[in-house]
Design a protein around this motif. Structure first.
Motif, PDB file in Angstrom:
ATOM      1  N   GLU A 102       0.837  -1.226   0.006  1.00 32.23           N
ATOM      2  CA  GLU A 102      -0.107  -0.037   0.068  1.00 32.23           C
ATOM      3  C   GLU A 102       0.829   1.352   0.178  1.00 32.23           C
ATOM      4  OE1 GLU A 102      -4.193   1.860   1.441  1.00 32.23           O
ATOM      5  OE2 GLU A 102      -3.196   0.453   2.936  1.00 32.23           O
ATOM      6  N   LYS A 103       1.939   1.276   0.663  1.00 36.44           N
ATOM      7  CA  LYS A 103       2.839   2.352   0.750  1.00 36.44           C
ATOM      8  C   LYS A 103       3.177   2.702  -0.697  1.00 36.44           C
ATOM      9  CE  LYS A 103       4.583   1.601   5.512  1.00 36.44           C
ATOM     10  NZ  LYS A 103       3.976   2.801   6.037  1.00 36.44           N
ATOM     11  N   ALA A 104       3.747   1.622  -1.490  1.00 31.72           N
ATOM     12  CA  ALA A 104       4.350   1.638  -2.231  1.00 31.72           C
ATOM     13  C   ALA A 104       2.921   2.486  -3.569  1.00 31.72           C
ATOM     14  CB  ALA A 104       4.720   0.355  -3.157  1.00 31.72           C
ATOM     15  N   SER A 105       1.922   1.834  -3.499  1.00 30.05           N
ATOM     16  CA  SER A 105       0.836   2.471  -4.268  1.00 30.05           C
ATOM     17  C   SER A 105       0.530   3.797  -4.070  1.00 30.05           C
ATOM     18  CB  SER A 105      -0.366   1.497  -4.197  1.00 30.05           C
ATOM     19  OG  SER A 105      -0.190   0.301  -4.473  1.00 30.05           O
ATOM     20  N   LEU A 106       0.304   4.101  -2.978  1.00 27.45           N
ATOM     21  CA  LEU A 106       0.173   5.494  -2.347  1.00 27.45           C
ATOM     22  C   LEU A 106       1.179   6.443  -2.907  1.00 27.45           C
ATOM     23  CD1 LEU A 106      -1.345   4.877   1.066  1.00 27.45           C
ATOM     24  CD2 LEU A 106      -2.573   6.011  -1.034  1.00 27.45           C
ATOM     25  N   HIS A 107       2.565   6.010  -3.042  1.00 28.56           N
ATOM     26  CA  HIS A 107       3.818   6.815  -3.282  1.00 28.56           C
ATOM     27  C   HIS A 107       3.701   7.239  -4.717  1.00 28.56           C
ATOM     28  CE1 HIS A 107       7.895   8.151  -3.976  1.00 28.56           C
ATOM     29  NE2 HIS A 107       7.941   7.118  -4.852  1.00 28.56           N
ATOM     30  N   ARG A 108       3.425   6.017  -5.699  1.00 29.15           N
ATOM     31  CA  ARG A 108       3.118   6.181  -7.222  1.00 29.15           C
ATOM     32  C   ARG A 108       2.075   7.063  -7.227  1.00 29.15           C
ATOM     33  NH1 ARG A 108       4.369   0.596  -6.771  1.00 29.15           N
ATOM     34  NH2 ARG A 108       2.034   0.042  -6.860  1.00 29.15           N
ATOM     35  N   MET A 109       0.834   6.848  -6.764  1.00 31.57           N
ATOM     36  CA  MET A 109      -0.014   7.720  -6.864  1.00 31.57           C
ATOM     37  C   MET A 109       0.055   9.143  -6.680  1.00 31.57           C
ATOM     38  SD  MET A 109      -3.906   7.812  -4.758  1.00 31.57           S
ATOM     39  CE  MET A 109      -3.995   6.205  -4.941  1.00 31.57           C
TER      40      MET A 109
END
Length: 245
Positions: A102-109
């Motif tokens: 989730e951290k990775a997804s939010l960073h990319r978002m």
């Protein structure tokens, strides 16, 4: 991007919009529009406000932490400033509560939508978390790319993201980013650099800050200098302001 929005709590963007509209304060909206420089030719030209303070926004958004990613993005793309702030508050909270995926997804978002992180308060509440915290222990090339961007807000993101390292007594990257941005002409970059330098002096080493100021004195914007030396004793501040140190 995997959507990890939960099924508990309120996941209705329509409900959030209704609550924000109900709490709107037109008189305060006018004050906020002036404060955040939304006039023609100003840095936030055309931004729109509902008139919600940060504490009110934070209180309202607590019920909507489980919004799906697709709805968070819609909120972040809103023309209303408080909606974008709410989206970032949700992203930051989810980032700290989530696992690595989730951290990775939010960073990319976040990186895919920096054009909507388009005022200093939006940058300052999010960059240290969604960029700075993510880059802890990782390559920092991204910060240098952002610092070299032509976009005002991406440059501020680069500088403010360094706060995560500064509070952990890591000064090297912050100093390099600050040096890169000394030639920038925008007052909001001058302030961000000065703010991070001040925090670096407080949390890492005053000597490191003093050495940086001395070595780069000729190219320091006045605003950056004033922010950086804010915690110095009066006599020492005067020495730096007059160049007699």
């Amino acid at each position: 991007m995997k959507d990890t929005g939960g099924t508990t709590g309120n996941t209705s963007l329509a409900a959030l919009n209704a609550e924000f509209k109900k709490a709107a304060d037109p008189a305060k909206a006018k004050l906020l529009a002036r404060y955040f420089k939304t006039g023609k030719g100003e840095y936030a030209e055309g931004d729109k406000f509902l008139g919600l303070t940060v504490p009110v926004t934070r209180g309202l958004v607590k019920k909507f932490m489980k919004l799906p990613y697709s709805e968070i993005i819609r909120l972040l793309h809103s023309p209303w400033h408080e909606h974008r702030l709410a989206a970032l508050m949700i992203m930051v909270e989810r980032f700290h509560q989530g696992g690595e995926e989730e951290k990775a997804s939010l960073h990319r978002m976040y990186l895919a939508n920096t054009r909507f992180v388009n005022n200093w308060d939006l940058v300052d509440c999010s960059a240290g978390h969604l960029v700075g915290a993510w880059l802890a222990g990782r390559d920092k090339k991204l910060l240098f790319r952002l610092a070299r961007s032509k976009d005002l807000w991406e440059k501020r993101i680069a500088m403010v993201s360094c706060f995560h390292g500064i509070v952990r007594r890591e000064s090297a990257v912050a100093l390099k980013i600050a040096r890169l941005l000394l030639s920038d002409r925008h007052d909001l970059i001058h302030k961000a650099v000065g703010w991070m330098l001040r925090e670096l002096g407080k949390r890492c080493s005053e000597k490191i800050l003093v050495d940086f100021l001395r070595n780069n004195y000729a190219s320091l914007p006045r605003t950056t200098l004033r922010y950086a030396i804010e915690r110095f004793p009066k006599k020492r501040r005067k020495e730096f302001l007059t160049g007699k140190f």
